[in-house]
Design an enzyme around this catalytic site. Structure first.
Site, PDB file in Angstrom:
ATOM      1  N   ARG A 276       2.699   1.267  -7.028  1.00  0.00           N
ATOM      2  CA  ARG A 276       3.964   0.945  -7.710  1.00  0.00           C
ATOM      3  C   ARG A 276       3.861  -0.406  -8.429  1.00  0.00           C
ATOM      4  O   ARG A 276       4.742  -1.250  -8.346  1.00  0.00           O
ATOM      5  CB  ARG A 276       5.109   0.913  -6.688  1.00  0.00           C
ATOM      6  CG  ARG A 276       5.426   2.272  -6.093  1.00  0.00           C
ATOM      7  CD  ARG A 276       6.412   2.161  -4.956  1.00  0.00           C
ATOM      8  NE  ARG A 276       6.655   3.448  -4.325  1.00  0.00           N
ATOM      9  CZ  ARG A 276       7.773   4.150  -4.451  1.00  0.00           C
ATOM     10  NH1 ARG A 276       8.766   3.695  -5.169  1.00  0.00           N
ATOM     11  NH2 ARG A 276       7.907   5.300  -3.834  1.00  0.00           N
TER      12      ARG A 276
ATOM     13  N   GLU B 127       6.177  -2.050   5.903  1.00  0.00           N
ATOM     14  CA  GLU B 127       7.267  -1.351   5.210  1.00  0.00           C
ATOM     15  C   GLU B 127       7.421   0.082   5.707  1.00  0.00           C
ATOM     16  O   GLU B 127       8.505   0.626   5.722  1.00  0.00           O
ATOM     17  CB  GLU B 127       7.013  -1.351   3.698  1.00  0.00           C
ATOM     18  CG  GLU B 127       8.089  -0.655   2.911  1.00  0.00           C
ATOM     19  CD  GLU B 127       8.123  -1.051   1.451  1.00  0.00           C
ATOM     20  OE1 GLU B 127       8.554  -0.236   0.648  1.00  0.00           O
ATOM     21  OE2 GLU B 127       7.733  -2.182   1.112  1.00  0.00           O
ATOM     22  N   LYS B 128       6.299   0.667   6.110  1.00  0.00           N
ATOM     23  CA  LYS B 128       6.343   2.048   6.596  1.00  0.00           C
ATOM     24  C   LYS B 128       5.220   2.280   7.594  1.00  0.00           C
ATOM     25  O   LYS B 128       4.271   1.487   7.660  1.00  0.00           O
ATOM     26  CB  LYS B 128       6.296   3.045   5.437  1.00  0.00           C
ATOM     27  CG  LYS B 128       5.210   2.813   4.412  1.00  0.00           C
ATOM     28  CD  LYS B 128       5.256   3.867   3.327  1.00  0.00           C
ATOM     29  CE  LYS B 128       6.143   3.529   2.175  1.00  0.00           C
ATOM     30  NZ  LYS B 128       5.584   2.580   1.221  1.00  0.00           N
TER      31      LYS B 128
ATOM     32  N   ASP C 247       5.891  -6.033  -3.731  1.00  0.00           N
ATOM     33  CA  ASP C 247       6.742  -6.028  -4.918  1.00  0.00           C
ATOM     34  C   ASP C 247       8.145  -6.487  -4.532  1.00  0.00           C
ATOM     35  O   ASP C 247       8.411  -6.805  -3.378  1.00  0.00           O
ATOM     36  CB  ASP C 247       6.786  -4.633  -5.571  1.00  0.00           C
ATOM     37  CG  ASP C 247       7.312  -3.545  -4.631  1.00  0.00           C
ATOM     38  OD1 ASP C 247       7.892  -3.887  -3.574  1.00  0.00           O
ATOM     39  OD2 ASP C 247       7.144  -2.352  -4.956  1.00  0.00           O
TER      40      ASP C 247
ATOM     41  N   TYR D  96      -2.502  -0.159  -4.383  1.00  0.00           N
ATOM     42  CA  TYR D  96      -1.041  -0.025  -4.385  1.00  0.00           C
ATOM     43  C   TYR D  96      -0.540   0.506  -5.736  1.00  0.00           C
ATOM     44  O   TYR D  96      -0.786  -0.106  -6.781  1.00  0.00           O
ATOM     45  CB  TYR D  96      -0.408  -1.381  -4.084  1.00  0.00           C
ATOM     46  CG  TYR D  96       1.098  -1.356  -4.045  1.00  0.00           C
ATOM     47  CD1 TYR D  96       1.766  -0.668  -3.044  1.00  0.00           C
ATOM     48  CD2 TYR D  96       1.854  -2.005  -5.014  1.00  0.00           C
ATOM     49  CE1 TYR D  96       3.152  -0.623  -3.005  1.00  0.00           C
ATOM     50  CE2 TYR D  96       3.236  -1.977  -4.983  1.00  0.00           C
ATOM     51  CZ  TYR D  96       3.876  -1.283  -3.980  1.00  0.00           C
ATOM     52  OH  TYR D  96       5.242  -1.244  -3.957  1.00  0.00           O
TER      53      TYR D  96
ATOM     54  N   ASP E  14       5.649  -4.021   1.220  1.00  0.00           N
ATOM     55  CA  ASP E  14       4.848  -3.749   0.023  1.00  0.00           C
ATOM     56  C   ASP E  14       4.889  -4.946  -0.929  1.00  0.00           C
ATOM     57  O   ASP E  14       5.874  -5.692  -0.951  1.00  0.00           O
ATOM     58  CB  ASP E  14       5.374  -2.495  -0.692  1.00  0.00           C
ATOM     59  CG  ASP E  14       4.917  -1.215   0.002  1.00  0.00           C
ATOM     60  OD1 ASP E  14       4.113  -1.310   0.946  1.00  0.00           O
ATOM     61  OD2 ASP E  14       5.373  -0.126  -0.398  1.00  0.00           O
TER      62      ASP E  14
END
Length: 629
Positions: free
Chosen positions: A336, A13-14, A111, A334, A109
């Site tokens: 979030r 994701e990043k 989610d 993680y 990520d």
């Protein structure tokens, strides 16, 4: 990147996650432009958040550049995603890699948003159905090498996460449809009535603003009312005294408010005169032994609420600190996350995490020494863990000097909550004595701690248990008292109090309201459903939406209080209730959750949304928005 070699492509994701994945792949590594290649041929590349964004209305039709009521609602027949200008270079690198890779591993990520973010890039590449079926999914919630390695050994099919992606897609499109159409209609109607700015409306942001505005108006319009409480001072046959509070009977209802408080002083005075120096009978004695389990490990909202209460940090500040602890320092999992449970496999890591906390946080040494690591709280439950689990410390041992004070504080709070899982329950005795005096009922309640249990960890933090114990009690009686025994009312106490207005929202109470939104929902059916799965917005979005309301000058801070501005109040008061109440949005959040669990369809959701949107736009076209800057 040009290559004839067959390779496996990991899409993170990043960049921070990409580096963590690359670190566990065979070395030496070759750093390319926008990717890292391992010595075994595996390639790791990354998104930088969303690389694609929803096209603006004028991309669908040039005439939508000019805002017009006649064009609303704008509903795309075929949705268009376009590359974001500032990250288009990375998108092109990824597209080339995706087209040439033999095997693709989705490592967004864990989610809803992380799933969509990579899936939309894969969809943009228009892969064949055959290639799409072979895509694997890697869920990483801890950036330390051992945890990442373990995740790479437990790959699943990306097909398993299609419902999660569909739910995120429905959310993104709903936000675009609702936000763009309603902002245009409200702005145009506002301009017709003399307002010169743009009125930003959002599916989640407007009901959040509505909560604050309604609370502020309630405070402004509040008129205090006096009310009265009567206490009997009672003496037992052993000459011990205790207080019991009068419970007004049905006959007193005309003199009470909706919360049962007595509003007429003469009635309270009459009770005092009737019972003083009279004897009473013990009607009931109950002494219940109760237990309170340790608090569960944190999810993001509960951690934000805790840090707002104890340290005055905003939701966004806590999220930023957590992201740093996760990505930069690799000290927590993680962040979030909306889950407060842990997978049973994590039981194997208990000693490692204990050792890490010992190294990283000397202030918790006593807490570790007194913990019983053979205890198992209800936190470990595979059935309650989906894409991600609760926020806990990782196995990483680090030099804490490189952390800011707030980072150290958040780490200690997360670690303390984890250690609480290895402490026994708080045990207390709840004593209630019901007394009848001159036909009136009086109740005395008090609690006595039997075993401090996990509360020893929070002793200096004003942790309180939920209880009905009365603050006016003198403590437990040392001698037993039984039903049928006589007591003497040796004195009375008449307390004169005033009703208090509700308190303004703070970061902590506003977040608590958003996670427990059922309390603010009017529709009884929706309220009932939402008690199980409630929440306005998501863990990942709430902090950003609250900050957006400050940025748009709908909200301001006054010390720790969050208050609405005049423009914010005028906007809410000018909108139909359905737009500013949480009912509709909370119901949509529930349906989005159901889409991710395959119990509701994307088509049903979008049909209902478009139908509501058309009705609202028709309603707003004829409205009058009395908004002045």
């Amino acid at each position: 990147m040009q290559t004839n070699q067959s390779f496996r492509l990991f899409i993170a994701e990043k960049p921070s996650l990409a580096r963590a994945i690359a670190d566990v792949l065979p070395k030496p590594h070759q750093k390319g432009n926008g990717f890292i290649r391992a010595s075994n041929g595996d390639v790791v590349s990354w998104c930088i958040g969303h690389l694609l964004e929803q096209a603006t209305p004028e991309v669908y039709d040039e005439r939508f550049k000019k805002w017009s009521l006649n064009d609303l609602p704008i509903v795309p027949e075929k949705w268009i995603l376009i590359p974001k200008g500032n990250t288009e270079k990375q998108l092109n690198i990824l597209v080339d890699l995706i087209k040439t890779a033999d095997q693709i591993v989705h490592a967004g990520d864990p989610d809803r948003e992380g799933q969509l973010l990579v899936d939309e890039v894969l969809n943009y590449c228009q892969l064949t159905p055959e290639k799409r079926k072979t895509i694997q999914r890697c869920l990483i919630s801890d950036l330390n090498a051992s945890a990442v390695q373990k995740s790479l050994e437990q790959l699943r099919s990306n097909q398993d996460y299609v419902p999660l992606s569909t739910s995120a897609l429905a959310r993104a499109r709903a936000d675009w449809l609702y936000g763009m159409n309603m902002s245009r209609v409200c702005t145009l109607v506002g301009q017709r009535n003399g307002y010169r700015g743009v009125l930003s409306i959002g599916r989640v942001q407007t009901p959040i603003l509505g909560l604050v505005v309604r609370r502020d108006l309630e405070i402004a319009q509040f008129v205090p009312k006096p009310f009265y409480e009567v206490f009997a001072i009672l003496q037992t046959k052993n000459n011990e005294t205790f207080k019991a509070k009068w419970q007004p009977s049905e006959a007193c209802e005309p003199y009470q408010d909706e919360e049962g408080r007595v509003l007429v002083k003469a009635l309270a005075e009459n009770v005092c005169q009737r019972i003083k120096d009279k004897s009473g009978i013990i009607d009931k004695v109950s002494n219940k032994k109760k237990e309170l389990a340790p608090p569960m490990p944190f999810n993001l909202s509960s951690l934000q609420i805790e840090m707002a209460k104890k340290n005055g940090l905003s939701a966004q500040e806590v999220l930023d600190i957590c992201q740093s602890l996760y990505e930069k320092h690799k000290l927590i999992t993680y962040p979030r996350s909306d889950c407060r449970f842990l997978p049973e496999e994590h039981l194997k890591q208990i000693n490692g995490i204990k050792s890490a906390i010992e190294n990283n946080c000397s202030a918790l040494q006593t807490a570790i020494d007194n913990a019983d690591f053979s205890l198992r709280s209800k936190a470990w439950n595979d059935k309650k863990v989906e894409a991600h689990h609760a926020i806990i410390p990782t196995l990483r041992k680090a030099k804490m000097d490189s952390l800011s004070n707030n980072e150290r504080t958040v780490y200690q709070v997360v670690a303390t909550q984890y250690l609480a899982q290895f402490y026994p329950a708080y045990k207390y005795s709840e004593l209630q004595i019901d007394v009848e005096i001159q036909g009136g009922k009086f109740i005395s309640k008090t609690n006595q701690m039997l075993d401090e249990g996990w509360k020893v960890l929070f002793r200096n933090k004003n942790t309180q248990i939920d209880s009905d114990a009365d603050d006016n009690n003198n403590g437990l009686l040392t001698k037993l008292i039984k039903k049928g025994e006589s007591v003497q009312c040796i004195d009375t106490e008449l307390l004169s109090k005033e009703t208090q207005p509700p308190r303004p929202f703070t970061d902590a109470t506003l977040l608590a309201a958003l996670t427990g939104i059922a309390r603010f929902v009017k529709d009884p059916e929706i309220k009932k459903i939402l008690r199980e799965t409630d929440g306005l917005g998501t863990e990942a979005t709430r902090a950003g939406i609250i900050e957006l309301l400050f940025k748009r000058q709908f909200l301001i801070r006054q010390g720790k209080s969050i208050r609405s501005t005049q423009i914010g109040q005028n906007l809410i008061l000018s909108l139909p209730d359905i737009m500013s109440m949480p009912d509709m949005t909370a119901h949509w959040e529930l349906q989005l959750d159901e889409i991710s669990k395959k119990s509701f369809s994307y088509q049903q959701f979008m049909y209902q949304l478009n139908s509501s949107l058309s009705n609202l736009i028709d309603q707003m076209k004829n409205a009058r928005l009395n908004i002045h800057s």
